[in-house]
Scaffold this motif. Structure first.
Motif, PDB file in Angstrom:
ATOM      1  N   UNK A 142      -3.842  -1.552   3.882  1.00 30.53           N
ATOM      2  CA  UNK A 142      -4.059  -0.343   3.524  1.00 30.53           C
ATOM      3  C   UNK A 142      -4.998   1.167   3.775  1.00 30.53           C
ATOM      4  N   UNK A 143      -5.836   0.006   4.832  1.00 30.99           N
ATOM      5  CA  UNK A 143      -7.011   1.439   5.179  1.00 30.99           C
ATOM      6  C   UNK A 143      -5.865   1.569   6.912  1.00 30.99           C
ATOM      7  N   UNK A 144      -4.497   2.071   6.743  1.00 33.95           N
ATOM      8  CA  UNK A 144      -4.624   2.252   9.035  1.00 33.95           C
ATOM      9  C   UNK A 144      -3.310   1.920   8.494  1.00 33.95           C
ATOM     10  N   UNK A 145      -2.659   3.452   8.352  1.00 33.97           N
ATOM     11  CA  UNK A 145      -1.649   3.742   7.995  1.00 33.97           C
ATOM     12  C   UNK A 145      -0.534   3.553   9.146  1.00 33.97           C
ATOM     13  N   UNK A 198      29.267  18.005   7.542  1.00 33.48           N
ATOM     14  CA  UNK A 198      28.373  16.875   8.775  1.00 33.48           C
ATOM     15  C   UNK A 198      28.536  16.317   7.944  1.00 33.48           C
ATOM     16  N   UNK A 199      28.884  14.781   8.853  1.00 31.99           N
ATOM     17  CA  UNK A 199      28.582  13.748   8.066  1.00 31.99           C
ATOM     18  C   UNK A 199      27.253  12.945   8.840  1.00 31.99           C
ATOM     19  N   UNK A 200      26.020  13.143   7.824  1.00 34.48           N
ATOM     20  CA  UNK A 200      24.522  13.636   8.384  1.00 34.48           C
ATOM     21  C   UNK A 200      24.248  11.685   7.399  1.00 34.48           C
ATOM     22  N   UNK A 201      23.448  10.737   7.588  1.00 39.15           N
ATOM     23  CA  UNK A 201      23.427   9.485   7.066  1.00 39.15           C
ATOM     24  C   UNK A 201      21.884   9.833   7.099  1.00 39.15           C
ATOM     25  N   UNK A 202      20.220   9.235   7.172  1.00 40.00           N
ATOM     26  CA  UNK A 202      19.456   8.514   6.500  1.00 40.00           C
ATOM     27  C   UNK A 202      19.053   7.471   6.214  1.00 40.00           C
ATOM     28  N   UNK A 203      18.687   6.972   6.630  1.00 38.20           N
ATOM     29  CA  UNK A 203      18.958   4.844   6.193  1.00 38.20           C
ATOM     30  C   UNK A 203      16.962   4.664   6.048  1.00 38.20           C
ATOM     31  N   UNK A 204      15.919   4.569   5.500  1.00 38.93           N
ATOM     32  CA  UNK A 204      14.591   3.971   5.539  1.00 38.93           C
ATOM     33  C   UNK A 204      14.169   2.477   5.135  1.00 38.93           C
ATOM     34  N   UNK A 205      13.961   1.871   5.738  1.00 37.11           N
ATOM     35  CA  UNK A 205      13.450   0.804   5.158  1.00 37.11           C
ATOM     36  C   UNK A 205      11.589   0.446   6.082  1.00 37.11           C
ATOM     37  N   UNK A 206      10.577   1.391   5.304  1.00 37.64           N
ATOM     38  CA  UNK A 206       9.275   1.298   5.699  1.00 37.64           C
ATOM     39  C   UNK A 206       8.207   0.427   5.067  1.00 37.64           C
ATOM     40  N   UNK A 207       7.420   0.525   5.104  1.00 42.16           N
ATOM     41  CA  UNK A 207       6.113  -0.482   4.255  1.00 42.16           C
ATOM     42  C   UNK A 207       5.095  -0.506   5.111  1.00 42.16           C
ATOM     43  N   UNK A 208       3.747  -0.358   3.824  1.00 47.50           N
ATOM     44  CA  UNK A 208       2.473  -0.723   4.464  1.00 47.50           C
ATOM     45  C   UNK A 208       2.263  -1.506   3.579  1.00 47.50           C
ATOM     46  N   UNK A 209       1.378  -2.913   4.448  1.00 47.44           N
ATOM     47  CA  UNK A 209       1.142  -4.075   3.713  1.00 47.44           C
ATOM     48  C   UNK A 209       0.211  -3.575   2.908  1.00 47.44           C
ATOM     49  N   UNK A 210      -0.715  -4.360   2.247  1.00 50.27           N
ATOM     50  CA  UNK A 210      -1.940  -3.565   1.321  1.00 50.27           C
ATOM     51  C   UNK A 210      -2.973  -4.123   1.566  1.00 50.27           C
ATOM     52  N   UNK A 211      -2.869  -5.574   2.546  1.00 52.99           N
ATOM     53  CA  UNK A 211      -3.710  -6.247   3.372  1.00 52.99           C
ATOM     54  C   UNK A 211      -4.216  -4.321   5.253  1.00 52.99           C
ATOM     55  N   UNK A 232       0.622  -1.190   0.037  1.00 54.69           N
ATOM     56  CA  UNK A 232       0.215   0.145  -0.259  1.00 54.69           C
ATOM     57  C   UNK A 232       0.353   0.998  -0.204  1.00 54.69           C
ATOM     58  N   UNK A 233       1.675   1.428   0.532  1.00 53.64           N
ATOM     59  CA  UNK A 233       3.026   2.394   0.859  1.00 53.64           C
ATOM     60  C   UNK A 233       4.248   2.029   0.856  1.00 53.64           C
ATOM     61  N   UNK A 237      20.723   6.624  16.051  1.00 56.87           N
ATOM     62  CA  UNK A 237      19.846   6.638  16.188  1.00 56.87           C
ATOM     63  C   UNK A 237      18.960   5.155  15.493  1.00 56.87           C
ATOM     64  N   UNK A 238      18.488   4.723  15.758  1.00 58.80           N
ATOM     65  CA  UNK A 238      16.780   3.279  14.740  1.00 58.80           C
ATOM     66  C   UNK A 238      16.014   3.718  15.242  1.00 58.80           C
ATOM     67  N   UNK A 239      14.744   4.027  14.851  1.00 62.09           N
ATOM     68  CA  UNK A 239      13.836   4.181  15.437  1.00 62.09           C
ATOM     69  C   UNK A 239      12.852   2.906  14.295  1.00 62.09           C
ATOM     70  N   UNK A 240      11.617   2.616  15.331  1.00 57.92           N
ATOM     71  CA  UNK A 240      10.490   1.340  14.907  1.00 57.92           C
ATOM     72  C   UNK A 240       9.403   1.616  14.554  1.00 57.92           C
ATOM     73  N   UNK A 241       9.347   1.619  13.331  1.00 57.87           N
ATOM     74  CA  UNK A 241       8.284   2.417  12.424  1.00 57.87           C
ATOM     75  C   UNK A 241       7.128   2.585  12.920  1.00 57.87           C
ATOM     76  N   UNK A 242       6.181   3.032  12.874  1.00 57.98           N
ATOM     77  CA  UNK A 242       4.667   3.738  14.060  1.00 57.98           C
ATOM     78  C   UNK A 242       3.723   3.637  13.243  1.00 57.98           C
TER      79      UNK A 242
END
Length: 179
Positions: free
Chosen positions: A67-70, A52-65, A37-38, A90-95
């Motif tokens: 879709x109605x709830x990000x 400055x050495x500033x790095x961002x990385x992402x591995x965030x997903x919203x499953x098709x099932x 879904x996203x 820092x590392x964060x868990x997607x919510x």
């Protein structure tokens, strides 16, 4: 068969082939799942004239099932900021993950870090996927440190930061809710 009839038959066959291909282009093969879904994925370094050495990385997903709830998004994102050997990561868990076109807003709770007091804090980041010229903004730009622990889900700032030339590879999969 005369030339005119042959041309008409070939034209009809071509139209039927194009129509069949177009009709199956959006269909999934048996056993193949529909697209998620996203999503927000990729890694880039921010541009800073001071070096400055500033790095961002992402591995965030919203499953098709989901879709109605990000807020059912999954994955992680992380960042680091160092200058002259000093800084933090820092590392964060997607919510939560919401995307629109080539813009994504992701939030998550810090699960690992070497920055004192940051663990357990919710942060939000906004990414604008512009190919190799991506932009990024983060919730703590206008708050102290990483921001309040009660930051709402899916809140980020405008993507005011530019990525370093040649490092922008963020990819945003647009969310298409059923409205």
């Amino acid at each position: 068969m005369n030339r005119r009839t042959r041309t008409a038959l070939l034209g009809s066959a071509l139209l039927l082939t194009v129509a069949a291909a177009a009709g199956s282009a959006g269909a999934s093969a048996p056993g193949e799942s529909e697209r998620e879904a996203a999503a927000l994925t990729g890694k880039a370094k921010l541009y800073r004239s001071a070096g400055d050495d500033i790095t961002f990385s992402f591995d965030a997903h919203l499953a098709a099932k989901d879709k109605a709830d990000p807020m059912k998004a999954t994955g992680t994102f992380e960042w680091s900021h160092y200058l002259n050997g000093e800084g933090a990561w820092a590392k964060a868990k997607v919510d939560c993950l919401v995307t629109g076109g080539k813009v994504a807003v992701v939030s998550g709770v810090v699960t690992a870090t070497d920055l004192p007091g940051a663990k357990g804090t919710r942060v939000g980041i906004t990414v604008h996927d512009l190919g190799r010229h991506d932009r990024l903004g983060y919730s703590w730009a206008t708050t102290e440190d990483l921001g309040p622990k009660d930051l709402p889900k899916c809140v980020g700032s405008a993507p005011f930061e530019k990525v370093r030339k040649g490092t922008g590879d963020f990819t945003v999969v647009p969310w298409r809710p059923d409205f």
